[in-house]
Design a protein around this motif. Sequence first.
Motif, PDB file in Angstrom:
ATOM      1  N   GLU A  85     -30.487  19.923 -43.478  1.00  0.00           N
ATOM      2  CA  GLU A  85     -30.578  18.608 -42.820  1.00  0.00           C
ATOM      3  C   GLU A  85     -29.186  18.071 -42.512  1.00  0.00           C
ATOM      4  N   VAL A  88     -27.871  19.977 -39.527  1.00  0.00           N
ATOM      5  CA  VAL A  88     -28.494  19.492 -38.292  1.00  0.00           C
ATOM      6  C   VAL A  88     -27.792  18.230 -37.812  1.00  0.00           C
ATOM      7  N   THR A 253     -32.143  23.062 -29.649  1.00  0.00           N
ATOM      8  CA  THR A 253     -33.305  22.966 -28.766  1.00  0.00           C
ATOM      9  C   THR A 253     -32.957  22.539 -27.348  1.00  0.00           C
ATOM     10  N   HIS A 263     -29.565  18.220 -29.085  1.00  0.00           N
ATOM     11  CA  HIS A 263     -30.801  18.164 -29.862  1.00  0.00           C
ATOM     12  C   HIS A 263     -30.899  19.409 -30.749  1.00  0.00           C
ATOM     13  N   LYS A 265     -32.620  21.136 -34.565  1.00  0.00           N
ATOM     14  CA  LYS A 265     -33.623  21.056 -35.627  1.00  0.00           C
ATOM     15  C   LYS A 265     -33.461  22.251 -36.573  1.00  0.00           C
ATOM     16  N   GLU A 266     -34.278  22.278 -37.611  1.00  0.00           N
ATOM     17  CA  GLU A 266     -34.227  23.388 -38.567  1.00  0.00           C
ATOM     18  C   GLU A 266     -34.531  24.709 -37.872  1.00  0.00           C
TER      19      GLU A 266
END
Length: 284
Positions: A85, A88, A253, A263, A265-266
């Motif tokens: 996290e 990210v 992403t 953008h 994410k995991e």
Amino acid sequence: MKFRRSGRLVDMTNYLLHHPHELVPLTYFSEKYLSAKSSISEDLAIIKDTFEQHGIGTLLTVPGAAGGVKFIPQVSNEEAKLFIEELVDLIAKSDRLLPGGYLYLTDILGSPSIVNKIGRLFATVFKDRKIDVVMTVATKGIPLAYAVASQLDVPVVIVRKDSKVTEGPTVSINYVSGSSKRIQTMLLAKRSLNEGSNVLIIDDFMKAGGTINGMIGLLEEFRANVAGIGVLVESEGVEERLVDEYISLVKLTDVDVREKEIHVKEGTYFHFMKEKETKLGVEE
């Protein structure tokens, strides 16, 4: 010199943490501390419980005359969740955006604390696989490869795109870059890899996977095996992915150059770990 138990525990813990995946005979500790093997076994049981309770790793005991104890580093899912996290959020900062939609990752790859945590994550994922060497391509993947290799106690081999006189004879191949579709060359010193080696490929960024696919092709020339593939960041939405089986920590992403938005994410790390835990549960 005779050690008290408290002193032995501290010194043994320090030794094990600095020698992951190394089989240490009980006689080594017994002779070092002038203590009976039964006392050493009791000490190791205490260390094992502490490691597991705090998500540091575990101790694997190998019985027999040639046996001993081996420290296996690992990261708990809770710790991995928090760290990914953080990654990210760190990678999503807009000031990382470079002309052409590229991301600035040098500060991350230059941070020993971050890189060491990444090394522990990949060591956790691949701890049950037979790995003889970690491979990466110069230059940005080198810190990651060394961090992973240090946790697995294996050497690193570096694939280059230009020949170095100091490396002697080399094996080279041509491969197709996944993003630009251009023919490029990569090479590896003949002495750096033995035939039949089990190789873990580590890289910092993967788009279509052309570079990693090239390394796989290079391993075929050495008759070596791909033990696994780990990448720090993978790019989502690629039309044709040249690599199928891999584990990523973070997934890019979308990049909005106009709005300067990144953008993220995991990646696939937790998906793989869940599958692994499910498989272990079925086997048990």
